[in-house]
Design a protein around this motif. Sequence first.
Motif, PDB file in Angstrom:
ATOM      1  N   ARG A  32       0.214   9.294   1.872  1.00 15.92           N
ATOM      2  CA  ARG A  32      -1.180   9.725   1.791  1.00 15.92           C
ATOM      3  C   ARG A  32      -1.467  10.484   0.498  1.00 15.92           C
ATOM      4  NH1 ARG A  32      -4.095   6.503   3.678  1.00 15.92           N
ATOM      5  NH2 ARG A  32      -5.789   7.959   3.472  1.00 15.92           N
ATOM      6  N   SER A  33      -0.502  11.234   0.021  1.00 13.96           N
ATOM      7  CA  SER A  33      -0.746  11.960  -1.231  1.00 13.96           C
ATOM      8  C   SER A  33      -0.731  11.030  -2.434  1.00 13.96           C
ATOM      9  CB  SER A  33       0.300  13.065  -1.413  1.00 13.96           C
ATOM     10  OG  SER A  33       1.595  12.519  -1.573  1.00 13.96           O
TER      11      SER A  33
ATOM     12  N   ASP B 226       3.849  -0.601  -3.928  1.00 19.59           N
ATOM     13  CA  ASP B 226       3.758   0.704  -4.579  1.00 19.59           C
ATOM     14  C   ASP B 226       4.928   1.600  -4.196  1.00 19.59           C
ATOM     15  OD1 ASP B 226       1.103   0.369  -5.864  1.00 19.59           O
ATOM     16  OD2 ASP B 226       0.455   0.155  -3.782  1.00 19.59           O
TER      17      ASP B 226
ATOM     18  N   MET C 224      -6.015  -0.200  -2.413  1.00 16.48           N
ATOM     19  CA  MET C 224      -5.078  -0.414  -1.325  1.00 16.48           C
ATOM     20  C   MET C 224      -3.671  -0.014  -1.767  1.00 16.48           C
ATOM     21  SD  MET C 224      -4.097  -4.130   0.360  1.00 16.48           S
ATOM     22  CE  MET C 224      -5.762  -4.671   0.052  1.00 16.48           C
ATOM     23  N   PHE C 225      -3.024   0.795  -0.955  1.00 19.02           N
ATOM     24  CA  PHE C 225      -1.659   1.253  -1.250  1.00 19.02           C
ATOM     25  C   PHE C 225      -0.705   0.412  -0.416  1.00 19.02           C
ATOM     26  CE2 PHE C 225       2.041   4.068  -1.036  1.00 19.02           C
ATOM     27  CZ  PHE C 225       2.120   4.517  -2.360  1.00 19.02           C
TER      28      PHE C 225
ATOM     29  N   SER D 292      -1.699   7.724  -2.225  1.00 19.08           N
ATOM     30  CA  SER D 292      -2.697   6.625  -2.100  1.00 19.08           C
ATOM     31  C   SER D 292      -4.126   7.101  -2.338  1.00 19.08           C
ATOM     32  CB  SER D 292      -2.573   5.974  -0.727  1.00 19.08           C
ATOM     33  OG  SER D 292      -2.776   6.908   0.302  1.00 19.08           O
TER      34      SER D 292
ATOM     35  N   PRO E 277      -9.270  -2.547   4.114  1.00 19.99           N
ATOM     36  CA  PRO E 277     -10.192  -1.802   3.246  1.00 19.99           C
ATOM     37  C   PRO E 277      -9.506  -1.347   1.955  1.00 19.99           C
ATOM     38  CG  PRO E 277      -9.849  -0.652   5.351  1.00 19.99           C
ATOM     39  CD  PRO E 277      -9.034  -1.894   5.392  1.00 19.99           C
ATOM     40  N   GLU E 278     -10.315  -1.131   0.937  1.00 13.33           N
ATOM     41  CA  GLU E 278      -9.784  -0.777  -0.391  1.00 13.33           C
ATOM     42  C   GLU E 278      -8.959   0.502  -0.354  1.00 13.33           C
ATOM     43  OE1 GLU E 278      -8.659  -1.393  -4.028  1.00 13.33           O
ATOM     44  OE2 GLU E 278      -9.940  -2.827  -2.983  1.00 13.33           O
ATOM     45  N   ASP E 279      -9.323   1.443   0.524  1.00 13.78           N
ATOM     46  CA  ASP E 279      -8.578   2.709   0.590  1.00 13.78           C
ATOM     47  C   ASP E 279      -7.501   2.691   1.679  1.00 13.78           C
ATOM     48  OD1 ASP E 279     -10.221   2.697   2.797  1.00 13.78           O
ATOM     49  OD2 ASP E 279     -10.894   4.771   2.553  1.00 13.78           O
ATOM     50  N   GLY E 280      -7.208   1.515   2.201  1.00 16.14           N
ATOM     51  CA  GLY E 280      -6.238   1.406   3.280  1.00 16.14           C
ATOM     52  C   GLY E 280      -4.794   1.473   2.800  1.00 16.14           C
ATOM     53  N   VAL E 281      -3.915   1.746   3.750  1.00 16.85           N
ATOM     54  CA  VAL E 281      -2.469   1.716   3.506  1.00 16.85           C
ATOM     55  C   VAL E 281      -1.918   0.517   4.258  1.00 16.85           C
ATOM     56  CG1 VAL E 281      -0.267   2.885   3.883  1.00 16.85           C
ATOM     57  CG2 VAL E 281      -2.295   4.218   3.226  1.00 16.85           C
TER      58      VAL E 281
END
Length: 197
Positions: free
Chosen positions: A194-195, A125, A1-2, A197, A103-107
Amino acid sequence: MFQVGLTGGIGSGKSTVSALLAARGAVVVDYDLLAREAVEPGTPALAAIEERFGRSVIAADGSLDRPGLGAVVFADDAARADLEAITHPAIRDLAVARLADVPEDGVVVHDHPLLVEMGMASVCDLVVVVDVPEEVQVQRLVELRGMSDADARARIAAQSSRQDRLAAADVVIDNTGTVADLEAEVDALWERIRSAS
């Protein structure tokens, strides 16, 4: 997560930037909404506020009389510190609960007017500050929110200084231009997020 910390002084346009990031796919945790939820009728925080400030800050329907409490705490630094000692832990707990669903890949965008004051910049971050000169803040608060000049300046003075916010920033969004200018800045920010995370 970012995790992105998004802050800005009152009247800076932080909420507009937050909405633009949400439209691009970010999960926004809105600390203004959490602050309201933390003091809803029946909550321990509201009971503690009534105990500290008295029944006069409770509306007839049992909810918090926010303008009444604001009149007290924005004129008295010690009273504001007492209020923050009650509300800040409750707000943090609600924020943690929201993060459990991301979610783990969420922002995640922490849309937080007191990001610097509450020491949250260090856990993000990327820290984004929406910035305008103080006179622009005052003008917006008077014209758009119906505040008096004195009330607007008191609210601004109660927050971190512009210099402190800018010192914590990884990215500064200047919101003195047009809506199109702001959209372009948010597009560039979203690409950077996005780049990374």
